[in-house]
Design a protein around this motif. Structure first.
Motif, PDB file in Angstrom:
ATOM      1  N   UNK A 530       0.722  -1.109  -0.016  1.00 56.79           N
ATOM      2  CA  UNK A 530      -0.108  -0.262  -0.097  1.00 56.79           C
ATOM      3  C   UNK A 530       1.031   1.201   0.071  1.00 56.79           C
ATOM      4  N   UNK A 531       0.705   2.326  -0.141  1.00 56.67           N
ATOM      5  CA  UNK A 531       1.040   3.340  -0.121  1.00 56.67           C
ATOM      6  C   UNK A 531       2.002   3.578   0.795  1.00 56.67           C
ATOM      7  N   UNK A 532       3.205   4.370   0.946  1.00 55.82           N
ATOM      8  CA  UNK A 532       3.775   5.268   1.907  1.00 55.82           C
ATOM      9  C   UNK A 532       4.662   6.157   1.771  1.00 55.82           C
ATOM     10  N   UNK A 533       4.616   7.564   1.908  1.00 58.62           N
ATOM     11  CA  UNK A 533       5.038   8.396   2.301  1.00 58.62           C
ATOM     12  C   UNK A 533       4.550   9.173   1.086  1.00 58.62           C
ATOM     13  N   UNK A 534       3.701   9.366   0.421  1.00 59.36           N
ATOM     14  CA  UNK A 534       2.651  10.040  -0.479  1.00 59.36           C
ATOM     15  C   UNK A 534       3.461  11.697  -0.540  1.00 59.36           C
ATOM     16  N   UNK A 535       3.584  11.873  -1.550  1.00 58.20           N
ATOM     17  CA  UNK A 535       4.172  13.004  -2.141  1.00 58.20           C
ATOM     18  C   UNK A 535       3.569  13.709  -3.157  1.00 58.20           C
ATOM     19  N   UNK A 536       3.719  13.757  -4.262  1.00 57.74           N
ATOM     20  CA  UNK A 536       3.097  13.929  -5.765  1.00 57.74           C
ATOM     21  C   UNK A 536       1.682  13.310  -5.655  1.00 57.74           C
TER      22      UNK A 536
END
Length: 648
Positions: A530-536
């Motif tokens: 799953x996601x980790x440290x979303x940025x853009x």
């Protein structure tokens, strides 16, 4: 993104993943590449939906896949009549930074090369006998666009353009850290678009002259405006009251101007805008009236006036700008959000109401004049030691306690040049940690905000925590979250004045969160599924999909994800080289009938100790081979194989 005080992995992997996908239009699916004829029933039935089929995360069973941009995902297109076609996706780079690329004048130019205020090459002299011009390994924000008319010579297909910015370079040849000490660069890419396949090929690379804007400081995320310009960013604004003791800023000044004192900190931390000209050059202007904050990519709403802004900082806020005129960011009103009760990162919770505090109205010209004429001490007194004077107010800025006193008559200067401190003084919720990318789902009137991590000022007793923020979490979530908000009209500021927009965030809640884990066998510190440290973040209206790029210190490889907001399905569509950040996401739903997703990556092989301890000895030689001994990074796009996809 990197922290200005503690250099975290500032990697915005700009995997220019421009995937010509679903063609937009009212007729339905008109053609898939020239190699994929369609049956009449498909042509008549029209496009219904798209689904990304997830790839597995690469592992040491295939180290080559971990050491490059790996795309093992697929895209399934369903028509209204139920017919479906599935395409395998793949990555196509335009260039690796450090390549010599065409300049359109029968010569070559260094991709990502650094120049000073006089447009002279800045040289890396750190290793005697190997002197060379600095070039970036950190491409970031990117916009893909076309003009109604262009006059670039020698084009055989459709002329399209990309604007790409280069945030920083990781090290010099002597392996000394170079974060934030070189002036950021921007270039316009002239691309040939094959009308039959959608394939994009670099024809010309043209640097943008930034000297009229006093150079650029740490350009990070970017977006395409509704009026077809590239909206850049300058994050981690230099702390003006203490810039005279900041070694990084003084070195930046020396590299830009030739001395440590010429650069004025108040000229940085603003929003640059690049207009592409018909000949493939670019013209840049820097807007001073959107707040001097840690600008991430911004999102402009369909009214062409409302700007949602990320603020990648410790003790950051949620900011809003309403321009006076459509398609003109040179004047307007700046607001900061105030959270109500109930802030939560549990997606099951309703979340917190948002209200808005008006910080001020200004033109860019008047704030630029203030920036050039005022010293920090003219605006406010800022101390880092308690003066035991009740005329000072204790606030937190970048996780550090400050005691501040505003000078009489300096409200406007403080609002636009000391925005973080002034927003705190005005009662804003200045407690987020790394509020990064923003995007919006226009059909549903929903905004998305990336919290790259949740720690420090968001955690009770954490660094920079303050009760005013109304954020009172008990423990950190390093893997971060994506927050969401309704967008509404009929909103009022703290004085009762109307906010003249129908696109104002009104409530903040969690859409999805990452998951911290005990370190797994490969080295991941967050769940790799799953996601980790979303940025853009970028949302595609046609695909009904939110694209998410990671800037992670918790995933061994950073990923790009596709989240369908209707089916709630999350799919991994690409993996960056280990140690690199996914950056520069952009989505163009219709470019001459083709749909593209762009992205890049930066600083491959930026090893982070514990997380990369197992893979580094195996992957480092491969990444060195692939990316110029780790000095290069790719700018390109994702497409389908053997040909791209077109839906109209």
């Amino acid at each position: 993104m990197s922290n200005p005080t503690v250099h975290k992995r500032r990697s915005f992997i700009k995997m220019a993943v421009a995937t010509p996908m679903l063609p937009m239009g009212s007729v339905g699916l008109s053609a898939f590449f020239n190699s994929s004829p369609l049956i009449a029933a498909e042509t008549a039935s029209g496009f219904k939906s798209a689904e990304f089929i997830s790839m597995e995360a690469p592992s040491l069973a295939n180290p080559e896949a971990m050491a490059t941009t790996s795309v093992g995902s697929m895209l399934a297109i369903t028509m209204q009549n139920g017919n479906k076609k599935t395409y395998k996706l793949a990555y196509e780079p335009f260039f690796i930074t450090g390549d010599m690329v065409p300049d359109g004048k029968n010569e070559k130019i260094l991709a990502g090369g650094y120049v000073d205020i006089h447009n002279r090459p800045i040289m890396d002299n750190s290793v005697p006998g190997k002197e060379r011009q600095f070039f970036s390994d950190c491409p970031d924000g990117m916009s893909l666009l076309k003009l109604e008319k262009s006059n670039v010579k020698g084009m055989r297909g459709n002329t399209v353009f990309a604007v790409v910015q280069f945030e920083y370079t990781n090290t010099n040849q002597g392996n000394e850290k170079m974060y934030g000490v070189l002036p950021s660069q921007i270039a316009v890419l002239t691309l040939n678009q094959d009308p039959a396949s959608g394939k994009l090929t670099l024809v010309k690379y043209t640097p943008v002259d930034t000297s009229s804007a006093q150079g650029l400081w740490i350009t990070c995320g970017a977006s395409l405006s509704p009026w077809n310009t590239h909206l850049s960013s300058e994050e981690y604004e230099p702390d003006a009251p203490f810039a005279h003791e900041n070694v990084r800023f003084k070195t930046f000044s020396k590299n830009l101007y030739g001395n440590e004192t010429s650069a004025n900190p108040y000229n940085y931390g603003h929003l640059p805008e690049v207009t592409v000209n018909p000949d493939g050059t670019g013209t840049l202007v820097k807007h001073y009236c959107l707040g001097r904050i840690s600008h991430e990519l911004v999102e402009v709403m369909p009214d062409r006036r409302t700007v949602l802004m990320g603020d990648d900082f410790t003790n950051s806020g949620l900011f809003l700008f309403i321009a006076d005129k459509e398609a003109d960011l040179s004047s307007g009103t700046l607001y900061v959000a105030k959270l109500g009760q109930g802030f939560s990162i549990d997606p099951k919770d309703e979340g917190a109401k948002l209200s808005w505090i008006k910080l001020g109205h200004a033109t860019s010209d008047e704030i630029k004049k203030l920036a050039l004429t005022l010293k920090p001490s003219d605006i406010m007194t800022v101390l880092k030691v308690d003066p035991n004077d009740e005329t000072f107010t204790k606030i937190y800025c970048d996780g550090v306690a400050n005691w501040v006193k505003l000078k009489p008559g300096m409200d406007k200067a403080a609002a636009f040049l000391e925005t973080h401190r002034y927003a705190y003084l005005m009662g804003g919720s200045m407690g987020f940690s790394k509020m990064e990318g923003t995007s919006a789902n226009l059909k549903d009137k929903v905004a998305y905000f990336a919290l790259q991590n949740i720690q420090d000022s968001m955690i009770k007793s954490g660094k920079g925590w303050n009760s005013q923020s109304m954020i009172e979490l008990d423990k950190p979530l390093i893997a971060g979250a994506i927050m969401t908000s309704k967008l509404e009209g009929n909103q009022y500021d703290q004085t009762g004045g109307p906010i003249k927009s129908h696109w104002v965030p009104s409530q903040l809640s969690a859409l999805m969160v990452g998951r911290d884990i005990t370190q797994d066998e490969l080295g991941n510190l967050a769940d790799p599924n799953t996601i980790s440290n979303p940025d853009n973040l970028k949302f595609s209206e046609k695909l009904r999909t939110l694209f998410i790029g990671e800037d992670s210190s918790t995933h061994v490889n950073n990923f790009i994800w596709a989240y369908n907001v209707d089916t709630k399905k999350l799919s991994r569509i690409a993996s960056m080289p280990s140690g690199a950040e996914a950056t520069g996401l952009s989505v163009v739903d219709n470019l001459n009938g083709w749909t593209y997703i762009t992205a890049n990556f930066q600083h491959p092989g930026d090893w982070l100790g514990k997380i990369h301890a197992k893979v580094m000895p195996i992957l480092n030689p491969l990444i060195q081979k692939n990316y110029k001994n780790r000095f290069g990074a790719a700018v390109g796009y994702i497409t389908a194989k053997p040909a791209g996809i077109k839906i109209t």
